[in-house]
Design a protein around this motif. Structure first.
Motif, PDB file in Angstrom:
ATOM      1  N   ASN A 184       0.830  -1.207   0.000  1.00 51.07           N
ATOM      2  CA  ASN A 184       0.000   0.000   0.000  1.00 51.07           C
ATOM      3  C   ASN A 184       0.865   1.258   0.000  1.00 51.07           C
ATOM      4  N   GLN A 185       1.929   1.253   0.799  1.00 52.25           N
ATOM      5  CA  GLN A 185       2.827   2.407   0.837  1.00 52.25           C
ATOM      6  C   GLN A 185       3.501   2.611  -0.514  1.00 52.25           C
ATOM      7  N   LEU A 225       2.393   1.713  -3.489  1.00 54.72           N
ATOM      8  CA  LEU A 225       1.413   2.214  -4.453  1.00 54.72           C
ATOM      9  C   LEU A 225       1.110   3.689  -4.220  1.00 54.72           C
ATOM     10  N   GLN A 226       1.062   4.087  -2.964  1.00 55.82           N
ATOM     11  CA  GLN A 226       0.822   5.496  -2.650  1.00 55.82           C
ATOM     12  C   GLN A 226       1.948   6.373  -3.185  1.00 55.82           C
ATOM     13  N   GLN A 227       3.199   5.922  -2.998  1.00 54.60           N
ATOM     14  CA  GLN A 227       4.337   6.701  -3.509  1.00 54.60           C
ATOM     15  C   GLN A 227       4.394   6.681  -5.028  1.00 54.60           C
ATOM     16  N   ASN A 263       2.072   6.626  -7.103  1.00 54.68           N
ATOM     17  CA  ASN A 263       1.053   7.501  -7.672  1.00 54.68           C
ATOM     18  C   ASN A 263       1.161   8.936  -7.175  1.00 54.68           C
ATOM     19  N   SER A 264       2.291   9.283  -6.577  1.00 59.06           N
ATOM     20  CA  SER A 264       2.494  10.646  -6.109  1.00 59.06           C
ATOM     21  C   SER A 264       3.878  11.118  -6.508  1.00 59.06           C
ATOM     22  N   SER A 307       6.275  11.799  -4.652  1.00 55.01           N
ATOM     23  CA  SER A 307       7.322  11.321  -3.752  1.00 55.01           C
ATOM     24  C   SER A 307       8.077  10.130  -4.324  1.00 55.01           C
ATOM     25  N   SER A 308       7.609   9.555  -5.438  1.00 54.73           N
ATOM     26  CA  SER A 308       8.281   8.391  -6.007  1.00 54.73           C
ATOM     27  C   SER A 308       9.662   8.721  -6.541  1.00 54.73           C
ATOM     28  N   GLN A 336       7.152  11.471   7.560  1.00 56.18           N
ATOM     29  CA  GLN A 336       7.261  10.519   6.461  1.00 56.18           C
ATOM     30  C   GLN A 336       8.276   9.442   6.823  1.00 56.18           C
ATOM     31  N   VAL A 348       9.210   5.715   4.209  1.00 53.50           N
ATOM     32  CA  VAL A 348       9.291   6.092   2.801  1.00 53.50           C
ATOM     33  C   VAL A 348      10.250   5.137   2.113  1.00 53.50           C
TER      34      VAL A 348
END
Length: 248
Positions: A203-204, A206-208, A210-211, A213-214, A224, A227
């Motif tokens: 989940n973490q 996928l969150q990164q 799609n943002s 922060s990747s 954070q 990360v």
């Protein structure tokens, strides 16, 4: 996953990259035999004692030379690396490393279970086993017990950190294994290592992915704390792709 893979931080092919590569260094004058029977290179005697990488062509097929790690990263030369995700035997946990705070790139980020550049003449499989032993003290005397499995690769991945002059152009494979035993880490390289919930990890990631922060490599702030490194995100993408292919 397309938003992640399309970011310029990672290059999915070699055409864009080949335009910025510097000419390959001239061959040296010291003949050495590598662990690959058919392949030997000429290297400068001054290279002895340094960490050496095997440089490959743009198709990851033909070894061209042996060069220092620093030079390979400065000039963006093609080389090989392997990533490993260590899952608990029941698959509910995954082992992650936290990079030390003194790292130039991605300090304090959480990272893959283990990542290794391949030594000269080393296979991806052997590099994965060596990494588990050197980074986590997971014995590879009986690799069958680890249920080692390649899930993706070889694939090309580029990581660019202009601030530190790093142009890391790698042909990688992603492997997984199962392990529930003890681990030991080098405190000079890592802050810690621990098993975390597999779904929370995904989940973490996928969150990164799609943002924005990747692509960040600066140290995470207190808000954070969990990360993941950019290359860890790519490995998660590979893992999910392999899981989806099993369901098809």
């Amino acid at each position: 996953m397309s938003s992640f893979l399309s970011k310029s931080f990672f290059l999915s092919g070699t055409s864009r990259l080949s335009q910025q590569l510097l000419p390959l260094p001239k061959k040296r004058h010291l003949f050495i035999q590598t662990s690959t029977p058919h392949m030997a290179q000429n290297i400068d005697m001054s290279l002895v004692g340094d960490e050496l990488f095997e440089v490959f062509d743009a198709n990851n097929q033909r070894p061209l030379q042996i060069e220092r790690r620093k030079v390979v990263h400065q000039k963006g030369l093609f080389h090989r690396a392997v990533n490993v995700l260590v899952f608990s035997k029941d698959g509910t946990k995954v082992l992650l490393q936290r990079r030390a705070s003194n790292k130039d790139v991605c300090p304090n980020f959480w990272d893959l279970s283990c990542s290794e550049h391949l030594k000269v003449g080393e296979s991806y499989f052997d590099g994965a086993l060596r990494g588990l032993q050197e980074e986590l003290s997971i014995s590879a005397t009986e690799p069958a017990n680890l249920k080692m499995k390649k899930i993706y690769g070889p694939y090309f991945q580029a990581f660019v950190d202009q601030e530190h002059g790093i142009y890391d152009n790698e042909f990688q494979e992603t492997w997984v294994c199962r392990y529930d035993g003890p681990i030991e880490i080098d405190p000079n390289e890592l802050s810690e290592a621990k098993f975390v919930d597999t779904q929370a990890f995904i989940n973490q990631a996928l969150q990164q992915i799609n943002s924005s922060s990747s692509t960040s490599t600066s140290s995470p702030n207190s808000d954070q704390a969990f990360v993941l490194t950019p290359w860890c995100l790519r490995a998660v993408s590979n893992y999910l792709s392999s899981q989806n292919s099993l369901r098809e």
